[in-house]
Design a protein around this motif. Structure first.
Motif, PDB file in Angstrom:
ATOM      1  N   SER A  30      31.823   0.137  31.216  1.00 44.53           N
ATOM      2  CA  SER A  30      31.756  -1.245  31.861  1.00 44.53           C
ATOM      3  C   SER A  30      30.579  -1.873  30.994  1.00 44.53           C
ATOM      4  O   SER A  30      30.687  -3.120  30.616  1.00 44.53           O
ATOM      5  CB  SER A  30      31.308  -1.073  33.357  1.00 44.53           C
ATOM      6  N   SER A  31      29.344  -1.134  30.890  1.00 46.64           N
ATOM      7  CA  SER A  31      28.138  -1.816  30.087  1.00 46.64           C
ATOM      8  C   SER A  31      28.611  -2.103  28.521  1.00 46.64           C
ATOM      9  O   SER A  31      28.488  -3.299  28.191  1.00 46.64           O
ATOM     10  CB  SER A  31      27.090  -0.875  30.145  1.00 46.64           C
ATOM     11  N   THR A  32      29.481  -1.390  27.933  1.00 44.64           N
ATOM     12  CA  THR A  32      29.854  -1.550  26.723  1.00 44.64           C
ATOM     13  C   THR A  32      30.805  -2.598  26.417  1.00 44.64           C
ATOM     14  O   THR A  32      30.710  -3.439  25.662  1.00 44.64           O
ATOM     15  CB  THR A  32      30.393  -0.177  25.792  1.00 44.64           C
ATOM     16  N   LEU A  33      31.841  -2.849  27.341  1.00 50.08           N
ATOM     17  CA  LEU A  33      32.784  -3.762  27.506  1.00 50.08           C
ATOM     18  C   LEU A  33      31.725  -5.169  27.695  1.00 50.08           C
ATOM     19  O   LEU A  33      32.269  -6.213  27.209  1.00 50.08           O
ATOM     20  CB  LEU A  33      33.910  -3.551  28.492  1.00 50.08           C
ATOM     21  N   ARG A  78      46.973   0.972  34.093  1.00 56.12           N
ATOM     22  CA  ARG A  78      46.311   0.005  35.232  1.00 56.12           C
ATOM     23  C   ARG A  78      45.005   0.131  35.293  1.00 56.12           C
ATOM     24  O   ARG A  78      44.367  -0.730  35.377  1.00 56.12           O
ATOM     25  CB  ARG A  78      46.985   0.858  36.241  1.00 56.12           C
ATOM     26  N   THR A  79      44.158   1.121  35.086  1.00 54.38           N
ATOM     27  CA  THR A  79      42.694   1.403  35.198  1.00 54.38           C
ATOM     28  C   THR A  79      42.218   0.508  34.050  1.00 54.38           C
ATOM     29  O   THR A  79      40.882  -0.190  34.422  1.00 54.38           O
ATOM     30  CB  THR A  79      42.094   2.613  35.641  1.00 54.38           C
ATOM     31  N   LEU A  80      42.719   0.637  32.829  1.00 50.94           N
ATOM     32  CA  LEU A  80      41.999  -0.007  31.926  1.00 50.94           C
ATOM     33  C   LEU A  80      42.168  -1.389  31.790  1.00 50.94           C
ATOM     34  O   LEU A  80      41.197  -2.154  31.672  1.00 50.94           O
ATOM     35  CB  LEU A  80      42.459   0.736  30.528  1.00 50.94           C
ATOM     36  N   ALA A  81      43.399  -1.992  32.385  1.00 53.00           N
ATOM     37  CA  ALA A  81      43.599  -3.442  32.530  1.00 53.00           C
ATOM     38  C   ALA A  81      42.611  -3.919  33.734  1.00 53.00           C
ATOM     39  O   ALA A  81      42.175  -5.144  33.441  1.00 53.00           O
ATOM     40  CB  ALA A  81      45.064  -3.686  32.810  1.00 53.00           C
ATOM     41  N   GLU A  82      42.447  -3.150  34.451  1.00 55.51           N
ATOM     42  CA  GLU A  82      41.666  -3.716  35.821  1.00 55.51           C
ATOM     43  C   GLU A  82      39.974  -3.633  35.215  1.00 55.51           C
ATOM     44  O   GLU A  82      39.444  -4.481  35.386  1.00 55.51           O
ATOM     45  CB  GLU A  82      41.676  -2.602  36.905  1.00 55.51           C
ATOM     46  N   LEU A  83      39.754  -2.683  34.334  1.00 58.95           N
ATOM     47  CA  LEU A  83      38.381  -2.673  33.935  1.00 58.95           C
ATOM     48  C   LEU A  83      37.978  -3.771  32.928  1.00 58.95           C
ATOM     49  O   LEU A  83      37.170  -4.444  33.120  1.00 58.95           O
ATOM     50  CB  LEU A  83      37.914  -1.266  33.062  1.00 58.95           C
ATOM     51  N   LEU A  84      39.095  -4.159  32.043  1.00 60.53           N
ATOM     52  CA  LEU A  84      39.022  -5.356  31.398  1.00 60.53           C
ATOM     53  C   LEU A  84      38.793  -6.677  32.088  1.00 60.53           C
ATOM     54  O   LEU A  84      38.138  -7.508  31.739  1.00 60.53           O
ATOM     55  CB  LEU A  84      40.235  -5.243  30.368  1.00 60.53           C
ATOM     56  N   ARG A 126      37.838  -7.018  35.122  1.00 59.28           N
ATOM     57  CA  ARG A 126      36.469  -7.164  35.698  1.00 59.28           C
ATOM     58  C   ARG A 126      35.322  -7.391  34.762  1.00 59.28           C
ATOM     59  O   ARG A 126      34.128  -7.798  35.157  1.00 59.28           O
ATOM     60  CB  ARG A 126      36.041  -5.708  36.531  1.00 59.28           C
ATOM     61  N   CYS A 127      35.422  -7.026  33.479  1.00 60.13           N
ATOM     62  CA  CYS A 127      34.357  -7.502  32.509  1.00 60.13           C
ATOM     63  C   CYS A 127      34.709  -8.856  31.982  1.00 60.13           C
ATOM     64  O   CYS A 127      34.187  -9.119  30.789  1.00 60.13           O
ATOM     65  CB  CYS A 127      34.462  -6.280  31.572  1.00 60.13           C
ATOM     66  N   GLY A 128      35.716  -9.372  32.222  1.00 57.68           N
ATOM     67  CA  GLY A 128      35.840 -10.965  32.012  1.00 57.68           C
ATOM     68  C   GLY A 128      36.975 -11.155  30.853  1.00 57.68           C
ATOM     69  O   GLY A 128      37.313 -12.215  30.475  1.00 57.68           O
ATOM     70  N   PHE A 129      37.951 -10.173  30.597  1.00 56.61           N
ATOM     71  CA  PHE A 129      38.864 -10.299  29.867  1.00 56.61           C
ATOM     72  C   PHE A 129      40.164 -10.432  30.360  1.00 56.61           C
ATOM     73  O   PHE A 129      40.453 -10.266  31.600  1.00 56.61           O
ATOM     74  CB  PHE A 129      38.909  -8.900  28.762  1.00 56.61           C
ATOM     75  N   GLU A 130      41.121 -11.197  29.593  1.00 56.66           N
ATOM     76  CA  GLU A 130      42.522 -11.410  29.752  1.00 56.66           C
ATOM     77  C   GLU A 130      43.270 -10.511  29.140  1.00 56.66           C
ATOM     78  O   GLU A 130      43.392 -10.571  27.712  1.00 56.66           O
ATOM     79  CB  GLU A 130      42.899 -12.785  29.645  1.00 56.66           C
ATOM     80  N   VAL A 131      44.176  -9.494  29.674  1.00 61.31           N
ATOM     81  CA  VAL A 131      45.019  -8.567  28.851  1.00 61.31           C
ATOM     82  C   VAL A 131      46.028  -9.444  28.383  1.00 61.31           C
ATOM     83  O   VAL A 131      46.822 -10.037  29.108  1.00 61.31           O
ATOM     84  CB  VAL A 131      45.318  -7.425  29.770  1.00 61.31           C
ATOM     85  N   THR A 135      47.699   0.965  22.657  1.00 70.58           N
ATOM     86  CA  THR A 135      46.885  -0.083  22.220  1.00 70.58           C
ATOM     87  C   THR A 135      46.967  -1.080  23.423  1.00 70.58           C
ATOM     88  O   THR A 135      47.853  -1.743  23.630  1.00 70.58           O
ATOM     89  CB  THR A 135      47.440  -0.482  20.822  1.00 70.58           C
ATOM     90  N   VAL A 136      45.617  -1.642  23.455  1.00 73.49           N
ATOM     91  CA  VAL A 136      45.666  -2.677  24.693  1.00 73.49           C
ATOM     92  C   VAL A 136      44.883  -3.927  23.611  1.00 73.49           C
ATOM     93  O   VAL A 136      43.856  -3.703  23.237  1.00 73.49           O
ATOM     94  CB  VAL A 136      44.823  -2.477  25.861  1.00 73.49           C
ATOM     95  N   VAL A 137      45.310  -4.907  23.978  1.00 69.30           N
ATOM     96  CA  VAL A 137      44.882  -6.121  23.005  1.00 69.30           C
ATOM     97  C   VAL A 137      44.475  -7.381  24.179  1.00 69.30           C
ATOM     98  O   VAL A 137      45.282  -7.453  25.204  1.00 69.30           O
ATOM     99  CB  VAL A 137      45.978  -7.102  22.225  1.00 69.30           C
ATOM    100  N   ALA A 138      43.362  -7.622  24.315  1.00 67.09           N
ATOM    101  CA  ALA A 138      42.877  -8.482  25.343  1.00 67.09           C
ATOM    102  C   ALA A 138      41.947  -9.548  24.605  1.00 67.09           C
ATOM    103  O   ALA A 138      41.698  -9.726  23.561  1.00 67.09           O
ATOM    104  CB  ALA A 138      42.008  -7.828  26.258  1.00 67.09           C
ATOM    105  N   ARG A 139      41.770 -11.029  25.602  1.00 68.05           N
ATOM    106  CA  ARG A 139      41.096 -12.051  24.946  1.00 68.05           C
ATOM    107  C   ARG A 139      39.929 -12.174  25.878  1.00 68.05           C
ATOM    108  O   ARG A 139      40.049 -11.982  27.095  1.00 68.05           O
ATOM    109  CB  ARG A 139      42.021 -13.145  24.889  1.00 68.05           C
ATOM    110  N   LYS A 140      38.685 -13.006  25.041  1.00 65.37           N
ATOM    111  CA  LYS A 140      37.769 -13.598  25.999  1.00 65.37           C
ATOM    112  C   LYS A 140      38.324 -14.997  26.295  1.00 65.37           C
ATOM    113  O   LYS A 140      38.669 -15.795  25.413  1.00 65.37           O
ATOM    114  CB  LYS A 140      36.626 -13.619  25.147  1.00 65.37           C
ATOM    115  N   PRO A 141      38.346 -15.534  27.427  1.00 66.48           N
ATOM    116  CA  PRO A 141      39.062 -16.483  27.927  1.00 66.48           C
ATOM    117  C   PRO A 141      38.134 -17.714  27.301  1.00 66.48           C
ATOM    118  O   PRO A 141      36.742 -17.505  26.992  1.00 66.48           O
ATOM    119  CB  PRO A 141      38.933 -16.666  29.367  1.00 66.48           C
ATOM    120  N   GLU A 142      38.998 -18.968  27.147  1.00 67.09           N
ATOM    121  CA  GLU A 142      38.432 -20.126  26.473  1.00 67.09           C
ATOM    122  C   GLU A 142      37.685 -20.777  27.438  1.00 67.09           C
ATOM    123  O   GLU A 142      38.103 -20.749  28.521  1.00 67.09           O
ATOM    124  CB  GLU A 142      39.347 -20.883  25.832  1.00 67.09           C
ATOM    125  N   GLY A 143      36.413 -21.372  27.018  1.00 66.33           N
ATOM    126  CA  GLY A 143      35.601 -22.190  27.857  1.00 66.33           C
ATOM    127  C   GLY A 143      35.070 -21.449  29.035  1.00 66.33           C
ATOM    128  O   GLY A 143      35.143 -20.247  29.463  1.00 66.33           O
TER     129      GLY A 143
END
Length: 321
Positions: free
Chosen positions: A200-203, A249-255, A257-262, A313-321
């Motif tokens: 979590s800290s790293t993400l 499921r758990t990786l998507a949930e961690l992402l 919680r850390c502010g990413f969109e899968v 492989t999981v690709v996620a984005r940091k949301p715009e704005g």
């Protein structure tokens, strides 16, 4: 080829060995912070931990691991207790994995496919590879036109990576590295997140380092795939160096919680030499390894793609704005 050496991170861990007198620590759930779990597998370790045996990328220490538990609240699987995080960082700092370099052909093929995958979402820009090891991926990305940087805890691997690219290679871990906020278009983390004491800290650090709309890509094992469920404790990725075992499921949930969109979750294919794949059988059966080596001798140097469905492989984005 560059003659540069990796940058040393600020805030070196002074007295780390003194702080790790307690060889193992009990930890809370890395996803939901709960402290109630069921034991999935008891520890199978019978010898002291040796970084060169237990913490190399090409380790053959399958089936040797600390106690593996499953959180009763969120279902994530993780090692508990586990080595102190400073002990883990020190172990990776000492590792030299010459066998990894010997398999460069397969690594190049695998990372070339990963790079093509990334280019669909971010065809250019500033790219940071977390856990860049000897720099195989960032050298490919640099050739493709990205401005690359890397972070790597192994002193041996970081030196090699720094010699291969024009970009900066920082020695250490993301939390120690002075990453500029919002500076990167792409951050990659290939086969790294399962090794992290505090994912979590790293993400969160990765999220801060990405620009709005930036892409984050990660590969890791899927502990709930069919192969590990059938193999049980004999699944080859149950190893001492793996601290957290994610599912899709758990990786998507961690992402999340850390502010990413899968954006995408897909199966991942590895390319290896036939001889390397055969050598991995030796941990389970020396007889099977000898027979397979004899049968595959004419094609030992060829490469083969392997996809058992247990790597994603999981690709996620940091949301715009």
């Amino acid at each position: 080829m560059s003659s540069r050496t990796p940058e040393t991170v600020a805030g070196a861990r002074h007295g780390a060995h003194e702080q790790t007198a307690q060889s193992e620590v009990s930890v809370r759930c890395p996803l939901c912070d709960a402290d109630h779990y069921r034991v999935r597998y008891d520890s199978t370790l019978v010898e002291p931990i040796d970084p060169q045996r237990h913490y190399t990328s090409t380790s053959r220490e399958f089936g040797r691991f600390g106690r593996i538990v499953e959180c009763r609240s969120c279902g994530i699987v993780y090692m508990n207790p586990r080595p102190h995080h400073l002990s883990v960082q020190d172990a990776y700092g000492d590792v030299e994995d010459v066998r990894y370099v010997e398999e460069e052909e397969g690594r190049v093929a695998t990372f070339s496919e990963s790079l093509t995958h990334i280019q669909r979402y971010a065809p250019s820009g500033r790219l940071l590879d977390v856990g860049c090891h000897v720099g195989t991926f960032i050298s490919l990305a640099e050739e493709a036109g990205y401005d690359v940087e890397g972070v790597e805890p192994s002193r041996w691997a970081a030196r090699r990576a720094a010699e291969r690219v024009r970009g900066t290679v920082r020695l250490g871990v993301v939390e120690d590295a002075p990453l500029p906020e919002g500076a990167y278009d792409v951050v990659t983390m290939w086969d790294v997140i399962e090794h992290l004491p505090d994912p979590s800290s790293t993400l969160r650090a990765v999220h801060s380092a990405l620009r709005p709309g930036g892409v984050f890509a990660v590969t890791t094992m899927d502990v709930e795939a069919l192969f590990p469920r059938v193999a049980g404790r004999r699944w080859p990725w149950y190893m001492q160096m793996h601290l957290v075992y994610f599912s899709r499921r758990t990786l998507a949930e961690l992402l999340r919680r850390c502010g990413f969109e899968v954006v995408e979750i897909s199966r991942h294919r590895r390319v290896v030499r036939v001889s390397y794949a055969v050598s991995r059988l030796g941990t389970y059966s020396r007889t099977a390894e000898r027979v397979a080596r004899t049968l595959t001798r004419p094609v030992a140097g060829r490469t083969v793609g392997i996809d058992l469905g247990d790597i994603v492989t999981v690709v996620a984005r940091k949301p715009e704005g």
